[in-house]
Design an enzyme around this catalytic site. Structure first.
Site, short mmCIF file in Angstrom:
data_model
loop_
_atom_site.label_atom_id
_atom_site.label_comp_id
_atom_site.label_asym_id
_atom_site.label_seq_id
_atom_site.Cartn_x
_atom_site.Cartn_y
_atom_site.Cartn_z
N ILE A 13 -7.17 -0.71 2.80
CA ILE A 13 -7.97 0.28 2.06
C ILE A 13 -9.24 -0.37 1.50
O ILE A 13 -10.32 0.24 1.50
CB ILE A 13 -7.12 0.93 0.94
CG1 ILE A 13 -5.85 1.55 1.56
CG2 ILE A 13 -7.92 1.99 0.19
CD1 ILE A 13 -4.76 1.90 0.57
N ASP A 32 -10.91 -12.34 -2.03
CA ASP A 32 -9.61 -12.14 -1.40
C ASP A 32 -9.03 -13.51 -1.05
O ASP A 32 -9.75 -14.37 -0.55
CB ASP A 32 -9.79 -11.28 -0.12
CG ASP A 32 -8.52 -10.60 0.33
OD1 ASP A 32 -7.52 -11.32 0.56
OD2 ASP A 32 -8.52 -9.37 0.47
N TYR A 141 7.65 -1.94 -7.95
CA TYR A 141 6.28 -1.69 -7.48
C TYR A 141 5.59 -0.67 -8.40
O TYR A 141 4.52 -0.93 -8.96
CB TYR A 141 6.31 -1.21 -6.02
CG TYR A 141 4.97 -0.72 -5.55
CD1 TYR A 141 3.87 -1.57 -5.54
CD2 TYR A 141 4.80 0.60 -5.12
CE1 TYR A 141 2.62 -1.10 -5.12
CE2 TYR A 141 3.57 1.06 -4.70
CZ TYR A 141 2.48 0.21 -4.70
OH TYR A 141 1.25 0.66 -4.30
N LYS A 145 2.56 -1.31 -11.32
CA LYS A 145 1.29 -0.58 -11.28
C LYS A 145 1.08 0.16 -12.60
O LYS A 145 -0.02 0.18 -13.16
CB LYS A 145 1.27 0.41 -10.10
CG LYS A 145 1.13 -0.25 -8.74
CD LYS A 145 -0.30 -0.74 -8.53
CE LYS A 145 -0.53 -1.32 -7.16
NZ LYS A 145 -1.93 -1.64 -6.89
N ARG A 282 16.59 5.82 2.87
CA ARG A 282 16.10 4.53 2.36
C ARG A 282 16.16 4.59 0.83
O ARG A 282 15.75 5.59 0.24
CB ARG A 282 14.65 4.32 2.83
CG ARG A 282 14.06 2.99 2.46
CD ARG A 282 12.73 2.76 3.14
NE ARG A 282 11.70 3.73 2.76
CZ ARG A 282 10.44 3.69 3.21
NH1 ARG A 282 10.08 2.77 4.07
NH2 ARG A 282 9.58 4.60 2.81
N1 UFG Z 1 10.00 6.89 6.93
C1 UFG Z 1 10.93 7.02 7.93
N2 UFG Z 1 11.07 5.97 8.79
C2 UFG Z 1 10.33 4.83 8.70
C3 UFG Z 1 9.37 4.72 7.67
C4 UFG Z 1 9.24 5.78 6.80
O1 UFG Z 1 11.64 8.02 8.05
O2 UFG Z 1 10.53 3.92 9.52
C5 UFG Z 1 9.82 8.02 6.00
C6 UFG Z 1 10.09 7.66 4.55
O3 UFG Z 1 11.45 7.87 4.23
C7 UFG Z 1 9.16 8.62 3.82
C8 UFG Z 1 8.00 8.82 4.78
O4 UFG Z 1 8.47 8.41 6.05
O5 UFG Z 1 9.79 9.84 3.63
C9 UFG Z 1 6.79 7.99 4.43
O6 UFG Z 1 7.20 6.65 4.26
P1 UFG Z 1 6.17 5.45 4.13
O7 UFG Z 1 6.97 4.18 4.09
O8 UFG Z 1 5.12 5.59 5.16
O9 UFG Z 1 5.49 5.72 2.74
P2 UFG Z 1 6.17 5.90 1.30
O10 UFG Z 1 6.13 7.36 0.99
O11 UFG Z 1 7.48 5.25 1.20
O12 UFG Z 1 5.23 5.00 0.41
C10 UFG Z 1 3.93 5.32 0.10
C11 UFG Z 1 3.18 4.04 -0.21
C12 UFG Z 1 3.79 3.37 -1.39
C13 UFG Z 1 3.86 4.33 -2.54
C14 UFG Z 1 4.56 5.61 -2.13
C15 UFG Z 1 4.57 6.60 -3.23
O13 UFG Z 1 3.21 3.18 0.89
O14 UFG Z 1 3.00 2.28 -1.74
O15 UFG Z 1 3.91 6.16 -1.01
O16 UFG Z 1 3.29 7.04 -3.45
F1 UFG Z 1 4.56 3.78 -3.53
#
Ligand code: UFG
Length: 325
Positions: A13, A32, A141, A145, A282
């Site tokens: 980002i 960085d 996390y 923040k 998860r």
């Molecule tokens: N998911 C899957 N399979 C995967 C990865 C993700 O089903 O292999 C699902 C997760 O359960 C979730 C959705 O896809 O429902 C999105 O998951 P991400 O890991 O892409 O993103 P998150 O929602 O977990 O996390 C993001 C940011 C975090 C932040 C969070 C809350 O990456 O830093 O949103 O704002 F904390």
């Protein structure tokens, strides 16, 4: 030339924001330590290869450039890792961040834009989450923040530092010109994992749970294109430089999509089947995380332009097929 100190400008980002800062007439000066970022991503201004705790590096950089503001992207951001190693998250996301803020004050930098997260809200109590929703994080996390958000509040009370906190929802997609994109190692995010599964450079996708209280049983997220997210930083900067006070803004679209919808949309755009299986939930995943973006839409000169799933998936896919770092 008006410059902005970008902590973490070599990351996903941060680099995208540097590109837009340059397009808006600012010199982005990246600081960085290249722990998770890439030197190749720093293309629009100088790179100071140093840690954000390095007070000498910051003093030297502020003395050299006409720094009008700082942006802080340089944090650890994996929910799962934060559960395993909270010390790392407190050390970097709070300790190093406080050190960075104090270096800014010591060197006369008065404006800071901080990358926060929807993870500060924990388990949402409302369908759309506004900035006034209680902040009760459920993982280190989000907690770290939030801790730095609170530190900023008190630091600003005792100094002339002003801050803008941007609480990101799901950052996704890649640069529209293919110049920068998401290259995390390990990758844990849905959209890049989905792209890798399609290309065959990653394992088949695992859907983390299909028994959530949502229309198709998979979790709902508010996906925000990284170009829109970067634009929110420039809009926040413009507001601060024209005298706007401190503030907190959600950066999201107000529209959510389920994991299954993301997969279906990708299949129809790419005209390919995505290999996936349904796995267990998860830990720490809320069912629904969607922003109420009213405040940012009314206060900043900003609205999402590229955050439709089609643009997100097409740009993310291009990056995963062609990425050069
Ligand atoms: N998911 C899957 N399979 C995967 C990865 C993700 O089903 O292999 C699902 C997760 O359960 C979730 C959705 O896809 O429902 C999105 O998951 P991400 O890991 O892409 O993103 P998150 O929602 O977990 O996390 C993001 C940011 C975090 C932040 C969070 C809350 O990456 O830093 O949103 O704002 F904390």
């Amino acid at each position: 030339m008006k410059a902005v100190l970008v902590a973490g400008g070599a990351g996903y980002i941060g680099a995208q924001t540097c590109k837009q800062l340059a397009a808006s007439g600012f010199l982005p000066v990246t600081i960085d330590n290249i722990s998770t970022g890439y030197r190749q991503a720093v293309k629009w201004g100088p790179l100071v290869e140093a840690d954000i705790r390095d007070r000498y590096a910051i003093a030297g950089t502020v003395a050299k450039y006409d720094i009008r503001a700082a942006m802080h992207f340089a944090a650890c951001s994996l929910v799962g890792e934060s559960m395993q190693n909270p010390v790392k998250y407190y050390d970097n996301n709070v300790g190093a961040a406080v050190s960075f803020a104090s270096s800014l004050i010591e060197n006369g930098v008065k404006n800071l834009i901080f990358s926060s997260t929807a993870a500060v809200y924990g388990l949402p109590k409302t369908m759309l989450i506004s900035e006034d929703h209680p902040a009760i994080p459920i993982n280190p996390y989000g907690a770290t923040k939030l801790a730095f958000e609170q530190a900023l509040h008190w630091i600003a009370c005792s100094s002339d530092l002003r801050f803008t906190i941007l609480r990101y929802f799901n950052a996704s997609g890649a640069d529209l010109d293919g110049e920068v994109g998401e290259s995390h190692d390990p990758e844990t995010h849905l959209i890049p994992l989905l792209c890798k599964a399609v290309i065959g450079s990653g394992a088949p996708l695992s859907i983390f749970g299909s028994d959530y209280p949502t229309p198709d049983g998979t979790p709902i997220r508010d996906y925000i294109h990284v170009v829109d997210l970067a634009a929110a930083h420039v809009a926040a900067l413009q507001r601060m430089l024209s005298g706007g006070g401190s503030g907190i803004f959600n950066v999201g679209t107000g529209v959510g999509a389920t994991v299954a919808e993301v997969i279906r949309t990708a299949e129809s755009i790419l005209a390919r089947e995505i290999p996936y299986r349904i796995g267990p939930r998860r830990e720490g995943d809320p069912a629904v995380l969607v922003a109420d973006p009213s405040r940012i839409l009314h206060t900043l000169d900003w609205s999402p332009r590229f955050s439709d799933l089609r643009t997100i998936i097409q740009t993310a896919m291009w990056w995963q097929e062609n990425r050069f770092y």
